[in-house]
Write a protein that holds these residues in place. Structure first.
Motif, PDB file in Angstrom:
ATOM      1  N   LEU A  85       0.801  -1.223   0.000  1.00 12.70           N
ATOM      2  CA  LEU A  85       0.000   0.000   0.000  1.00 12.70           C
ATOM      3  C   LEU A  85       0.836   1.277   0.000  1.00 12.70           C
ATOM      4  N   SER A  86       2.145   1.139  -0.052  1.00  8.29           N
ATOM      5  CA  SER A  86       2.980   2.343  -0.119  1.00  8.29           C
ATOM      6  C   SER A  86       3.783   2.402  -1.415  1.00  8.29           C
ATOM      7  N   LEU A  87       4.553   1.358  -1.697  1.00 14.97           N
ATOM      8  CA  LEU A  87       5.420   1.347  -2.869  1.00 14.97           C
ATOM      9  C   LEU A  87       5.036   0.287  -3.893  1.00 14.97           C
ATOM     10  N   GLY A  88       3.931  -0.426  -3.642  1.00 15.89           N
ATOM     11  CA  GLY A  88       3.519  -1.492  -4.543  1.00 15.89           C
ATOM     12  C   GLY A  88       2.748  -1.001  -5.757  1.00 15.89           C
ATOM     13  N   LEU A  89       2.500  -1.918  -6.692  1.00 13.22           N
ATOM     14  CA  LEU A  89       1.707  -1.590  -7.878  1.00 13.22           C
ATOM     15  C   LEU A  89       0.249  -1.420  -7.500  1.00 13.22           C
ATOM     16  N   SER A  90      -0.424  -0.515  -8.202  1.00 11.75           N
ATOM     17  CA  SER A  90      -1.857  -0.318  -7.986  1.00 11.75           C
ATOM     18  C   SER A  90      -2.677  -0.767  -9.183  1.00 11.75           C
ATOM     19  N   ALA A  91      -2.062  -0.879 -10.348  1.00 10.01           N
ATOM     20  CA  ALA A  91      -2.783  -1.326 -11.556  1.00 10.01           C
ATOM     21  C   ALA A  91      -1.787  -1.422 -12.703  1.00 10.01           C
ATOM     22  N   TRP A  92      -2.227  -2.069 -13.771  1.00  8.53           N
ATOM     23  CA  TRP A  92      -1.546  -2.001 -15.066  1.00  8.53           C
ATOM     24  C   TRP A  92      -2.476  -1.289 -16.036  1.00  8.53           C
ATOM     25  N   LYS A  93      -1.904  -0.486 -16.925  1.00 12.27           N
ATOM     26  CA  LYS A  93      -2.650   0.193 -17.970  1.00 12.27           C
ATOM     27  C   LYS A  93      -2.115  -0.262 -19.326  1.00 12.27           C
ATOM     28  N   SER A  94      -2.999  -0.240 -20.315  1.00 10.59           N
ATOM     29  CA  SER A  94      -2.550  -0.565 -21.668  1.00 10.59           C
ATOM     30  C   SER A  94      -3.288   0.299 -22.677  1.00 10.59           C
ATOM     31  N   CYS A  95      -2.604   0.544 -23.795  1.00  6.56           N
ATOM     32  CA  CYS A  95      -3.187   1.319 -24.891  1.00  6.56           C
ATOM     33  C   CYS A  95      -2.353   1.080 -26.140  1.00  6.56           C
ATOM     34  N   GLY A  96      -3.003   0.691 -27.206  1.00  8.31           N
ATOM     35  CA  GLY A  96      -2.314   0.530 -28.477  1.00  8.31           C
ATOM     36  C   GLY A  96      -1.164  -0.447 -28.450  1.00  8.31           C
ATOM     37  N   GLY A  97      -1.301  -1.502 -27.674  1.00 11.50           N
ATOM     38  CA  GLY A  97      -0.250  -2.502 -27.608  1.00 11.50           C
ATOM     39  C   GLY A  97       0.825  -2.223 -26.580  1.00 11.50           C
ATOM     40  N   GLU A  98       0.812  -1.029 -25.977  1.00 12.67           N
ATOM     41  CA  GLU A  98       1.774  -0.688 -24.927  1.00 12.67           C
ATOM     42  C   GLU A  98       1.157  -0.969 -23.560  1.00 12.67           C
ATOM     43  N   ARG A  99       2.001  -1.352 -22.608  1.00 16.11           N
ATOM     44  CA  ARG A  99       1.530  -1.667 -21.268  1.00 16.11           C
ATOM     45  C   ARG A  99       2.492  -1.062 -20.237  1.00 16.11           C
ATOM     46  N   TRP A 100       1.945  -0.497 -19.166  1.00 16.31           N
ATOM     47  CA  TRP A 100       2.782   0.094 -18.139  1.00 16.31           C
ATOM     48  C   TRP A 100       2.084  -0.045 -16.780  1.00 16.31           C
ATOM     49  N   ALA A 101       2.891  -0.021 -15.739  1.00 19.87           N
ATOM     50  CA  ALA A 101       2.381  -0.207 -14.382  1.00 19.87           C
ATOM     51  C   ALA A 101       2.185   1.136 -13.699  1.00 19.87           C
TER      52      ALA A 101
END
Length: 532
Positions: A85-101
């Protein structure tokens, strides 16, 4: 003038964006050299952490009111929650074949220069030693293993230490010289994120301000050249003591024990084309911190208690749904009750997160350009977070300002100017509409002269800005709106608006809060499930 002070002033001026030119940057983005957002220590044993945040019942409203739950025990389960809850991932996003955390701790450009570490004695499920937190996998990499009793004694059975470092190249790849500023902002966001998450577990957080940079580097293993090789260096930032606030860890004993530790892992190289920015190297050296005395505890000031927010959610949900708005709709209004409650949470109240982490007096003061707050006249306001700063602030700004005390006592909010400042907000935020389309925008005005006397405090001013920003992020989510940090602003245009003409005060970070416009092209996925 001392050499370090001269170097600080030169960097501060050269890294300013101006109306007719921007601070030096890379000019274009070389996507082939974009740094990997995840540092991995290859060969280090791993401790997989459970995804346990949903088991935490603490509500966000309780934390903002200073009502911490009974302290949990330190073990694998609770440490997993702290980092998730401090430094962890909250979601992944994607658009047009690209993905980022996305992460719970925000970052300029989502580039994430900040790295997190854990130093702990032997705990249930966790061996004694130094660990690096790998947010991508929600795991701890065991960097140093210890069986020396003096290591355990250094913690006094009273807590653990979280360390924070920065990789400047991650930001400089995109932002050039000004990247160092953004790394410091991100460190402040991380400090606040850790403080909130620790409080949700009933733990207090204290910044170990006395520690020298060399001590931080040694304890985190950042000075071990054999572990980094050609990999990008990490700059030591800060140690946070999590646990009994009446006790501090014995850093000298910890350092001596580490000399006999077994170290594991080598850092991965993040980029094939790191570029050195001499100005960043210079300001890094100029703000190097030696050991200092621990600040004395401050007497608490009376503070306004915030009202229950529109969305009374658990802290876990608020922390993970936090997002940076990309655009605002230019129509959303918030109530004066919600606005004043946000400001109450920005006040330097020492019994509430994240301000329980800071022992030194507040130095940053939000100057607010209010556009759409029902019940409040549009115009210019200032929240004076340290009462001793009021006289200097008044003397440093335009003499015609009103300085009318407004809002409930004891909130130190002052009304300076009734005016429609949307155009000014847009201009100051590098011509970005998000400044004008918000409910309110703000600049964080800091007592810059403290950095001229002790250059290492330049970093701390930016950290305090990041802590204010993290509080605004969470408050905006709880109010049903959204916030975003503005690193691109015209420093001296803000100073001109206020009438500030010298180095006593300087604007170091900007923020906006409003009704977000979501991008329908983006897809969202959970943070720790297999991604398509």
């Amino acid at each position: 003038m001392e050499r370090s002070t001269h170097a600080l002033l030169e960097y501060h001026e050269r890294s300013k964006h101006r109306i007719n030119f921007y601070a030096p940057g890379p000019g274009r983005l070389d996507w082939t050299t974009q740094p990997d957002p995840f540092r991995v220590f290859q060969g280090a044993p791993r401790v997989e952490l459970p995804l346990a945040a949903d088991t935490l019942a603490t509500r966000y409203n309780a934390l903002r009111c200073g009502a911490l739950p009974p302290a949990h025990k330190f073990d694998l389960h609770t440490l997993a929650i702290l980092f998730e809850l401090s430094l962890g991932l909250s979601a992944w996003k994607s658009c047009g074949g690209e993905r980022w955390a996305l992460r719970c701790n925000p970052s300029s450009g989502n580039l994430h220069p900040t790295e997190g570490y854990l130093l702990c004695p032997a705990l249930p499920g966790v061996s004694a030693g130094v660990y690096h937190y790998l947010s991508r996998d929600h795991s701890l990499e065991h960097r140093a293993a210890l069986d020396d009793p003096s290591w355990t004694e250094a913690f006094s059975d009273s807590g653990v230490v979280v360390g924070i470092s920065s990789i400047h190249w991650r930001e400089a790849w995109k932002y050039g010289m000004r990247a160092w500023r953004y790394c410091q902002h991100d460190c402040g966001h991380a400090i606040a994120a850790v403080s909130y998450a620790a409080a949700a577990l009933g733990w207090q957080t204290r910044l170990v301000e006395a520690a020298a940079d060399d001590t931080v580097a040694h304890l985190l293993g950042l000075d071990r050249s054999e572990a980094f090789g050609a990999a990008e260096a990490e700059a030591p930032d800060v140690l946070l003591w999590i646990g009994n606030p009446e006790i501090r860890p014995d850093l000298e004993r910890m350092g001596a024990a580490l000399d006999k530790a077994r170290w594991y892992g080598c850092a991965n190289q993040l980029s094939s084309g790191q570029v050195t920015w001499p100005d960043i190297e210079t300001i890094h050296r100029a703000t190097h911190k030696s050991h200092t005395a621990e600040p004395t505890s401050l007497n608490p000031e009376p503070h306004l208690s915030p009202t229950t927010p529109a969305l009374d959610l658990t802290f876990a949900r608020i922390a993970r749904q936090r997002r940076s708005a990309v655009n605002f709709d230019g129509m959303t209004h918030i109530t004066d009750v919600a606005f004043l409650s946000m400001l109450a949470c920005l006040s330097a109240c020492r019994d509430r997160p994240p301000w329980n982490a800071m022992m030194s007096p507040a130095q940053m003061h939000p100057v607010l350009l209010v556009h759409r707050v029902d019940g409040l006249e549009p115009g210019l306001y200032v929240l004076v977070r340290n009462p001793s700063a009021l006289t200097d602030l008044r003397q440093s700004m335009r003499p015609e300002w009103l300085w009318l005390k407004c809002g409930p006592d004891p909130l130190p909010l002052y009304f300076l100017l009734p005016y429609d400042l949307r155009d000014a907000a847009r201009l100051i935020c590098c011509h970005q509409d998000i400044g004008a389309d918000s409910c309110f925008a703000l600049g964080m005005l800091g007592r810059f002269e403290v950095a001229l006397k002790q250059p290492w405090r330049y970093r701390h001013l930016f950290w305090e800005c990041g802590m204010l920003g993290q509080t605004l992020y969470l408050e905006a989510e709880a109010a049903g709106v959204r916030a975003t940090g503005i690193g691109c602003f015209f420093d001296d245009e803000m100073h001109a608006l206020l009438g500030v003409k010298d180095y006593v005060w300087q604007s170091l970070y900007h923020f906006t809060v409003g009704g977000p416009v979501d991008d329908p092209r983006l897809s969202t996925f959970p943070p720790y499930e297999v991604q398509p």
